[in-house]
Scaffold this active site. Structure first.
Site, PDB file in Angstrom:
ATOM      1  N   LYS A  96       0.981  -1.173  -0.033  1.00 22.77           N
ATOM      2  CA  LYS A  96      -0.007  -0.162   0.024  1.00 22.77           C
ATOM      3  C   LYS A  96       0.808   1.235  -0.062  1.00 22.77           C
ATOM      4  CE  LYS A  96      -3.736   2.388   0.708  1.00 22.77           C
ATOM      5  NZ  LYS A  96      -4.083   2.858  -0.582  1.00 22.77           N
ATOM      6  N   SER A 144     -12.455   5.194  -3.502  1.00 29.37           N
ATOM      7  CA  SER A 144     -11.992   6.694  -3.010  1.00 29.37           C
ATOM      8  C   SER A 144     -11.425   6.146  -1.520  1.00 29.37           C
ATOM      9  CB  SER A 144     -13.196   7.466  -2.836  1.00 29.37           C
ATOM     10  OG  SER A 144     -12.669   8.570  -2.272  1.00 29.37           O
ATOM     11  N   ASN A 200       5.783   1.387  -2.490  1.00 30.41           N
ATOM     12  CA  ASN A 200       5.038   2.112  -3.272  1.00 30.41           C
ATOM     13  C   ASN A 200       5.023   3.416  -2.390  1.00 30.41           C
ATOM     14  OD1 ASN A 200       2.282   3.817  -3.816  1.00 30.41           O
ATOM     15  ND2 ASN A 200       2.695   2.418  -5.598  1.00 30.41           N
ATOM     16  N   CYS A 250      -0.282  11.973  -8.179  1.00 30.71           N
ATOM     17  CA  CYS A 250      -0.741  12.850  -7.026  1.00 30.71           C
ATOM     18  C   CYS A 250      -0.528  14.339  -7.269  1.00 30.71           C
ATOM     19  CB  CYS A 250       0.271  12.416  -5.711  1.00 30.71           C
ATOM     20  SG  CYS A 250      -0.042  10.807  -5.125  1.00 30.71           S
ATOM     21  N   LYS A 275       5.377   4.672 -11.704  1.00 26.19           N
ATOM     22  CA  LYS A 275       4.158   3.982 -12.015  1.00 26.19           C
ATOM     23  C   LYS A 275       3.222   5.083 -12.618  1.00 26.19           C
ATOM     24  CE  LYS A 275      -0.026   1.868 -10.042  1.00 26.19           C
ATOM     25  NZ  LYS A 275      -0.563   1.220  -8.891  1.00 26.19           N
TER      26      LYS A 275
HETATM   27  C1  LIG Z   1      -8.643  -0.059  -3.215  1.00 24.61           C
HETATM   28  C2  LIG Z   1      -7.461   0.425  -4.107  1.00 24.61           C
HETATM   29  C3  LIG Z   1      -6.376   1.015  -3.259  1.00 24.61           C
HETATM   30  C4  LIG Z   1      -5.453   1.422  -4.351  1.00 24.61           C
HETATM   31  N1  LIG Z   1      -4.297   1.979  -3.688  1.00 24.61           N
HETATM   32  C5  LIG Z   1      -3.449   2.230  -4.453  1.00 24.61           C
HETATM   33  C6  LIG Z   1      -2.163   2.853  -3.814  1.00 24.61           C
HETATM   34  O1  LIG Z   1      -2.068   2.937  -2.583  1.00 24.61           O
HETATM   35  N2  LIG Z   1      -1.138   3.333  -4.432  1.00 24.61           N
HETATM   36  C7  LIG Z   1      -0.999   3.019  -5.995  1.00 24.61           C
HETATM   37  O2  LIG Z   1      -0.202   3.369  -6.527  1.00 24.61           O
HETATM   38  N3  LIG Z   1      -2.107   2.417  -6.539  1.00 24.61           N
HETATM   39  C8  LIG Z   1      -2.918   2.110  -5.792  1.00 24.61           C
HETATM   40  N4  LIG Z   1      -4.307   1.410  -6.657  1.00 24.61           N
HETATM   41  C9  LIG Z   1      -4.131   1.361  -7.805  1.00 24.61           C
HETATM   42  C10 LIG Z   1      -3.534  -0.322  -8.054  1.00 24.61           C
HETATM   43  O3  LIG Z   1      -2.501  -0.494  -7.736  1.00 24.61           O
HETATM   44  C11 LIG Z   1      -3.978  -0.444  -9.594  1.00 24.61           C
HETATM   45  O4  LIG Z   1      -2.834   0.224 -10.339  1.00 24.61           O
HETATM   46  C12 LIG Z   1      -5.350  -0.118 -10.296  1.00 24.61           C
HETATM   47  O5  LIG Z   1      -6.240  -0.885  -9.411  1.00 24.61           O
HETATM   48  C13 LIG Z   1      -5.288  -0.495 -11.683  1.00 24.61           C
HETATM   49  O6  LIG Z   1      -5.105  -1.838 -11.904  1.00 24.61           O
HETATM   50  P1  LIG Z   1      -5.932  -2.867 -13.073  1.00 24.61           P
HETATM   51  O7  LIG Z   1      -6.089  -1.972 -14.148  1.00 24.61           O
HETATM   52  O8  LIG Z   1      -5.358  -4.244 -12.805  1.00 24.61           O
HETATM   53  O9  LIG Z   1      -7.222  -2.693 -12.146  1.00 24.61           O
HETATM   54  C14 LIG Z   1      -5.302   1.005  -5.575  1.00 24.61           C
HETATM   55  C15 LIG Z   1      -6.380   0.392  -6.294  1.00 24.61           C
HETATM   56  C16 LIG Z   1      -7.466  -0.196  -5.598  1.00 24.61           C
HETATM   57  C17 LIG Z   1      -8.688  -0.744  -6.090  1.00 24.61           C
END
Ligand SMILES: Cc1cc2nc3c(=O)[nH]c(=O)nc-3n(C[C@H](O)[C@H](O)[C@H](O)COP(=O)(O)O)c2cc1C
Length: 203
Positions: free
Chosen positions: A48, A73, A102, A133, A169
């Site tokens: 996270k 969110s 991360n 961000c 990323k």
């Molecule tokens: C509940 C949730 C929390 C997330 N928290 C972060 C985070 O803290 N840092 C980050 O870089 N991406 C975060 N993401 C983004 C995911 O790492 C990922 O990039 C995003 O879900 C897209 O991946 P997908 O196309 O496989 O769904 C989060 C996604 C979700 C669903």
């Protein structure tokens, strides 16, 4: 003769058992899943997002089902980089899987502070910069939306990151062309891997 692991891959010089990485935020700090799955079988875990100080996150509802998928969110809730190093990393590093931290912030100084703390910690394979961000020092423009800001941020973090690979990323909302194109002030980001996940030098 030992069996060959055909799924093994190398990512920026980091050896992974297989190309499966748990995405940041979807797998908490990893440890929470140890009773449900064998963490040793996963190629790597991106923990996270970590900030310089703890963040409580957004009030509920945090997850909403939409017709096209799911909206979240969370508000980047996390225990802060120092809390992670003290409370989560010691248990996490006992598993045979690559751990990626991360990193995020709202100013370049925030990112640098997190990176400095992580550089002094053991048990990590690499860093993933979350650049989706807003830069509060520049009117809230996302770091990922402006090649100049992105280049400066990566260059600044690179100054303190010496031990491990730095992976950036990018935002899905900005095309790599735009993220790496020439910025208004003529600065450029150079990318080494042509993919959504890119290793950058900030020149
Ligand atoms: C509940 C949730 C929390 C997330 N928290 C972060 C985070 O803290 N840092 C980050 O870089 N991406 C975060 N993401 C983004 C995911 O790492 C990922 O990039 C995003 O879900 C897209 O991946 P997908 O196309 O496989 O769904 C989060 C996604 C979700 C669903």
């Amino acid at each position: 003769m030992p069996a060959t692991n055909r799924l093994a891959v190398s990512l920026c010089g980091i050896s992974l058992k297989n190309p499966v990485l748990a995405a940041s935020g979807t797998y908490a700090y990893g440890i929470e899943f140890a009773s449900l799955t064998d963490l040793n079988q996963i190629g790597g875990i991106v923990v996270k997002g970590l900030s310089a100080r703890p963040i409580a996150g957004n009030p509920p509802p945090r997850i909403w089902e939409a017709r096209s998928g799911m909206i979240n969110s969370i508000g980047l809730q996390n225990i802060g980089v120092r809390g992670f190093v003290k409370e989560e990393l010691p248990a996490l590093r006992r598993f045979q899987t690559a751990i990626f931290a991360n990193v995020f912030g709202y100013t370049p100084e925030d990112y640098i502070e997190v990176a400095e703390v992580l550089e002094n910690a053991d048990g990590l394979a690499g860093y993933e910069l979350n650049v989706s961000c807003p830069n509060t020092k520049h009117g809230g423009i996302f770091f990922s939306s402006d090649p100049c800001q992105l280049g400066e941020l990566v260059a600044a973090v690179r100054q303190v990151v010496k031990r491990r690979p730095l992976i950036v990323k990018l935002s899905p909302n900005v095309s790599p062309d735009r993220a790496f194109g020439e910025g208004r002030r003529g600065c450029r980001c150079r990318c080494h891997l042509a993919d959504k996940y890119l290793r950058l030098s900030g020149d």
